[in-house]
Design an enzyme around this catalytic site. Structure first.
Site, short mmCIF file in Angstrom:
data_model
loop_
_atom_site.label_atom_id
_atom_site.label_comp_id
_atom_site.label_asym_id
_atom_site.label_seq_id
_atom_site.Cartn_x
_atom_site.Cartn_y
_atom_site.Cartn_z
CE LYS A 11 -3.88 -2.41 2.16
NZ LYS A 11 -4.91 -2.40 3.24
CG PHE A 59 -13.53 2.27 7.94
CD1 PHE A 59 -12.97 1.68 6.83
CD2 PHE A 59 -14.30 1.49 8.80
CE1 PHE A 59 -13.17 0.33 6.55
CE2 PHE A 59 -14.50 0.15 8.54
CZ PHE A 59 -13.94 -0.43 7.40
NE ARG A 87 -6.32 -12.43 4.68
CZ ARG A 87 -7.06 -11.32 4.72
NH1 ARG A 87 -7.01 -10.43 3.71
NH2 ARG A 87 -7.83 -11.05 5.74
CB THR A 93 -8.25 -7.01 9.43
OG1 THR A 93 -8.30 -8.00 8.41
CG2 THR A 93 -8.82 -5.69 8.93
NE ARG A 104 -2.69 -5.68 7.10
CZ ARG A 104 -3.85 -6.13 6.63
NH1 ARG A 104 -4.59 -6.96 7.36
NH2 ARG A 104 -4.28 -5.76 5.44
CG ASN A 114 -3.76 -2.32 6.69
OD1 ASN A 114 -3.48 -2.06 5.52
ND2 ASN A 114 -4.88 -2.92 7.04
CG HIS A 117 -5.05 -6.43 -0.63
ND1 HIS A 117 -6.28 -6.57 -0.01
CD2 HIS A 117 -5.08 -7.25 -1.72
CE1 HIS A 117 -7.02 -7.43 -0.72
NE2 HIS A 117 -6.32 -7.85 -1.75
P1 DAT Z 1 -7.88 -7.04 5.09
O1 DAT Z 1 -7.08 -5.89 4.52
O2 DAT Z 1 -7.20 -7.66 6.29
O3 DAT Z 1 -8.30 -8.05 4.06
P2 DAT Z 1 -10.60 -5.95 5.00
O4 DAT Z 1 -10.72 -6.47 3.62
O5 DAT Z 1 -11.70 -6.27 5.97
O6 DAT Z 1 -9.23 -6.41 5.70
O7 DAT Z 1 -10.47 -4.37 4.99
C1 DAT Z 1 -9.72 -3.71 3.99
C2 DAT Z 1 -8.99 -2.54 4.59
O8 DAT Z 1 -9.92 -1.60 5.15
C3 DAT Z 1 -8.08 -2.91 5.77
O9 DAT Z 1 -6.84 -3.39 5.32
C4 DAT Z 1 -7.99 -1.60 6.51
C5 DAT Z 1 -9.37 -1.00 6.31
N1 DAT Z 1 -10.24 -1.32 7.47
C6 DAT Z 1 -10.86 -2.48 7.72
N2 DAT Z 1 -11.56 -2.43 8.85
C7 DAT Z 1 -11.38 -1.18 9.33
C8 DAT Z 1 -11.86 -0.47 10.49
N3 DAT Z 1 -12.67 -1.05 11.39
N4 DAT Z 1 -11.46 0.81 10.65
C9 DAT Z 1 -10.65 1.40 9.74
N5 DAT Z 1 -10.16 0.80 8.62
C10 DAT Z 1 -10.53 -0.46 8.44
MG MG Z 2 -9.69 -7.88 2.55
#
Ligand code: DAT
Ligand code: MG
Length: 134
Positions: A11, A59, A87, A93, A104, A114, A117
């Protein structure tokens, strides 16, 4: 166990913080193959597709602004169990629960910025590789 391809994306924070080399090195040392890679800058449209499961969350605007704030490094990573294996390497996450030793866990303490991806299923890996590599 099966030989898999997954979509991995460093990212904008990873590029700005010059973490690309370290993270790519981890992926290589684990034994995966990076078979496609490119640096690109994403727009709001492709982020809305990629994070369509999050569009309704409060968000989302912050997430979209971050993901379009600078270049990303997109990769296809291949190997046995690559989807779940990546993963595991990426970590949770919720960065506050991401274990030490994960990417992370080691490199971020920020819920939005973070670092990386990784696709979460074979179905999404195929969709995401097609989305970003055609
Ligand atoms: P991941 O990136 O672990 O697959 P995700 O697909 O649920 O997780 O979410 C995508 C991105 O969105 C994640 O990397 C960071 C952001 N995100 C997820 N949940 C969040 C939250 N509760 N508050 C802020 N950002 C969030
Ligand atoms: Mg995801």
């Amino acid at each position: 166990m099966s030989y898999e391809k997954t979509y991995i994306m460093l990212k904008p924070d990873a590029i700005k913080r010059r973490l690309m080399g370290e993270i790519i090195s981890r992926i290589e040392k684990k034994g995966y193959h990076i078979t496609q890679a490119k640096i690109m800058t994403l727009d709001e449209t492709i982020i809305a597709e990629h994070y369509s499961h999050l569009l309704d969350h409060p968000f989302f605007p912050k997430l979209s602004a971050f993901m379009t704030s600078g270049p990303v490094f997109a990769m296809v990573v291949e190997g046995e169990n690559a989807i779940n294996g990546m993963r595991q390497m990426i970590g949770a996450t919720n960065v506050f629960e991401a274990a030490p030793g994960t990417i992370r866990g080691d490199y971020t303490n920020n819920v939005t910025e973070n670092v990386i991806h990784g696709s979460d299923s074979p179905e999404n890996a195929a969709i995401e590789i097609a989305r970003f590599f055609g």
